[in-house]
Design an enzyme around this catalytic site. Structure first.
Site, PDB file in Angstrom:
ATOM      1  N   ALA A  35       0.871  -1.197   0.000  1.00  9.18           N
ATOM      2  CA  ALA A  35       0.000   0.000   0.000  1.00  9.18           C
ATOM      3  C   ALA A  35       0.900   1.236   0.000  1.00  9.18           C
ATOM      4  CB  ALA A  35      -0.961  -0.009   1.175  1.00  9.18           C
ATOM      5  N   LEU A  36       1.764   1.264  -0.986  1.00  6.34           N
ATOM      6  CA  LEU A  36       2.886   2.202  -0.971  1.00  6.34           C
ATOM      7  C   LEU A  36       2.462   3.648  -1.226  1.00  6.34           C
ATOM      8  CD1 LEU A  36       5.422   0.007  -2.973  1.00  6.34           C
ATOM      9  CD2 LEU A  36       5.126   0.176  -0.488  1.00  6.34           C
ATOM     10  N   HIS A  37       3.100   4.546  -0.466  1.00 10.59           N
ATOM     11  CA  HIS A  37       2.868   5.982  -0.643  1.00 10.59           C
ATOM     12  C   HIS A  37       4.230   6.665  -0.766  1.00 10.59           C
ATOM     13  CE1 HIS A  37       3.992   6.153   3.553  1.00 10.59           C
ATOM     14  NE2 HIS A  37       2.974   5.379   3.896  1.00 10.59           N
ATOM     15  N   ALA A  38       4.201   7.997  -0.825  1.00  6.67           N
ATOM     16  CA  ALA A  38       5.452   8.734  -1.055  1.00  6.67           C
ATOM     17  C   ALA A  38       6.473   8.534   0.072  1.00  6.67           C
ATOM     18  CB  ALA A  38       5.143  10.214  -1.244  1.00  6.67           C
ATOM     19  N   HIS A  40       7.130   5.603   1.604  1.00  3.52           N
ATOM     20  CA  HIS A  40       7.878   4.407   1.198  1.00  3.52           C
ATOM     21  C   HIS A  40       8.842   4.739   0.051  1.00  3.52           C
ATOM     22  CE1 HIS A  40       3.991   2.470   2.671  1.00  3.52           C
ATOM     23  NE2 HIS A  40       4.895   1.856   3.414  1.00  3.52           N
TER      24      HIS A  40
HETATM   25  P1  AMP Z   1       5.090  -0.126   6.420  1.00  3.29           P
HETATM   26  O1  AMP Z   1       4.728  -0.539   5.038  1.00  3.29           O
HETATM   27  O2  AMP Z   1       4.070   0.731   7.084  1.00  3.29           O
HETATM   28  O3  AMP Z   1       5.579  -1.274   7.264  1.00  3.29           O
HETATM   29  O4  AMP Z   1       6.351   0.819   6.250  1.00  3.29           O
HETATM   30  C1  AMP Z   1       7.503   0.388   5.591  1.00  3.29           C
HETATM   31  C2  AMP Z   1       8.591   1.370   5.866  1.00  3.29           C
HETATM   32  O5  AMP Z   1       8.220   2.660   5.420  1.00  3.29           O
HETATM   33  C3  AMP Z   1       8.893   1.507   7.380  1.00  3.29           C
HETATM   34  O6  AMP Z   1      10.288   1.601   7.577  1.00  3.29           O
HETATM   35  C4  AMP Z   1       8.199   2.779   7.728  1.00  3.29           C
HETATM   36  O7  AMP Z   1       8.773   3.448   8.837  1.00  3.29           O
HETATM   37  C5  AMP Z   1       8.384   3.595   6.461  1.00  3.29           C
HETATM   38  N1  AMP Z   1       7.407   4.664   6.392  1.00  3.29           N
HETATM   39  C6  AMP Z   1       6.064   4.574   6.582  1.00  3.29           C
HETATM   40  N2  AMP Z   1       5.500   5.796   6.512  1.00  3.29           N
HETATM   41  C7  AMP Z   1       6.494   6.682   6.277  1.00  3.29           C
HETATM   42  C8  AMP Z   1       6.560   8.097   6.111  1.00  3.29           C
HETATM   43  N3  AMP Z   1       5.474   8.853   6.178  1.00  3.29           N
HETATM   44  N4  AMP Z   1       7.772   8.660   5.893  1.00  3.29           N
HETATM   45  C9  AMP Z   1       8.891   7.899   5.827  1.00  3.29           C
HETATM   46  N5  AMP Z   1       8.907   6.556   5.976  1.00  3.29           N
HETATM   47  C10 AMP Z   1       7.725   5.953   6.204  1.00  3.29           C
END
Ligand code: AMP
EC number: 6.3.2.1
Length: 288
Positions: A35-38, A40
């Site tokens: 569910a990638l956003h900016a 990630h």
């Molecule tokens: P997740 O998919 O939520 O497990 O996140 C994967 C990686 O992306 C983790 O290292 C998170 O800390 C990082 N991440 C999530 N949201 C953000 C954000 N807003 N800014 C920077 N890194 C993020």
């Protein structure tokens, strides 16, 4: 971009990729739950800029979700994620099934004691045990030189830094700045759970952190002043239930009072069934 579904395929693909690169700046790894956003993509961009090659993973890890949490409804958008990763320049994506990652009867876990019970670990028992275990498995499968995590999950960074140090992983852990929406809300795959009204009101989190940050510069302020100011702001918001408003040491996550050596100011709050977190790092503060 090559997509690997099995552990053995991924191990071999990463070995081959490493051999095929200049091997000067190393293999970069960005683990995600999709569910990638900016936010990630900013980790991928950092890895792209600093490494010879970049691999990513998408795995919604059931072991880091507690009973009654959002594992079943967590957003899954594989096709779109693949397009984003491919255009961001990821060479290999690891996307295993749960059965591939956890063989029946697997009983080995990684536990980072102490830190894992603080902040999010206090509200989500077992969460960091699940995180540490899956990250160790991913490190063993990928064999990265550098691994990129978001500072948005500050407690996760603290737990994983301790784990890498304690277990002598030959991996450099790099924490990247929190990516935010234009209005300041920290980007999160969970923001989509918010109603329009909750989304608007969720800005109180970043506002409370900004308040604490500027208060920290004022003479006579200490951690308690910051906590009280944040709580006052958060509690004025009717749709929100505070989980924690903490001022802690960024490495140990233990509460601190004196701000002179810097601090992690961290918040977690519920909007209905949605739990959001945010934080800022404070450098050493000197009051003149
Ligand atoms: P997740 O998919 O939520 O497990 O996140 C994967 C990686 O992306 C983790 O290292 C998170 O800390 C990082 N991440 C999530 N949201 C953000 C954000 N807003 N800014 C920077 N890194 C993020």
């Amino acid at each position: 971009m090559r997509i690997c579904r099995t552990i053995s395929e991924m191990q071999q693909a990463c070995r081959e990729l490493k051999r095929s690169t200049a091997q000067e700046r190393g293999l970069g790894f960005v683990p995600t739950m999709g569910a990638l956003h900016a936010g990630h993509l900013s980790l991928i961009a950092a890895a792209r800029a600093e490494c010879d090659a970049v691999v990513a993973s998408i795995f919604v890890n059931p072991r880091q979700f507690g009973v009654g949490e959002d594992y079943e409804i967590y957003p899954r958008e594989f096709e779109e994620d693949c397009r984003k990763l491919e255009s961001a320049g990821v060479e290999i994506l690891f996307a295993p099934t749960v059965d591939e990652m956890y063989r029946p009867g697997a009983t080995t876990f990684v536990e980072v004691e102490g830190i894992s019970d603080r902040l999010d670990g206090a509200s989500r028992p077992g969460h960091f045990r699940g995180v540490a275990t899956v990250v160790v498995k991913l490190f063993n499968i990928v064999g990265p030189d550098k691994a990129y995590f978001g500072q948005k999950d500050a407690a996760q960074v603290a737990v994983l830094r301790a784990m890498v140090r304690d277990l002598n992983f030959p991996v450099e852990l790099i924490a990247c700045a929190t990516a935010r929406e234009d209005d300041g809300l920290a980007m999160s795959s969970r923001n989509r759970y918010l109603s329009a009204e909750e989304r608007q009101r969720a800005l109180v989190l970043s506002h409370a952190l900004e308040t604490a940050k500027s208060l920290a510069k004022e003479k006579g302020s200490n951690a308690q002043t910051l906590r009280e100011a944040m709580l006052q702001k958060l509690k004025a918001e009717p749709l929100l239930r505070v989980d924690y408003a903490a001022v802690v040491d960024a490495d140990t996550l233990e509460p601190i009072e004196d701000l002179s050596n810097g601090a992690l100011i961290a918040l977690a709050a519920w909007f209905g069934k949605t739990r959001l977190i945010d934080n800022v790092l404070l450098g050493p503060v000197t009051h003149v």
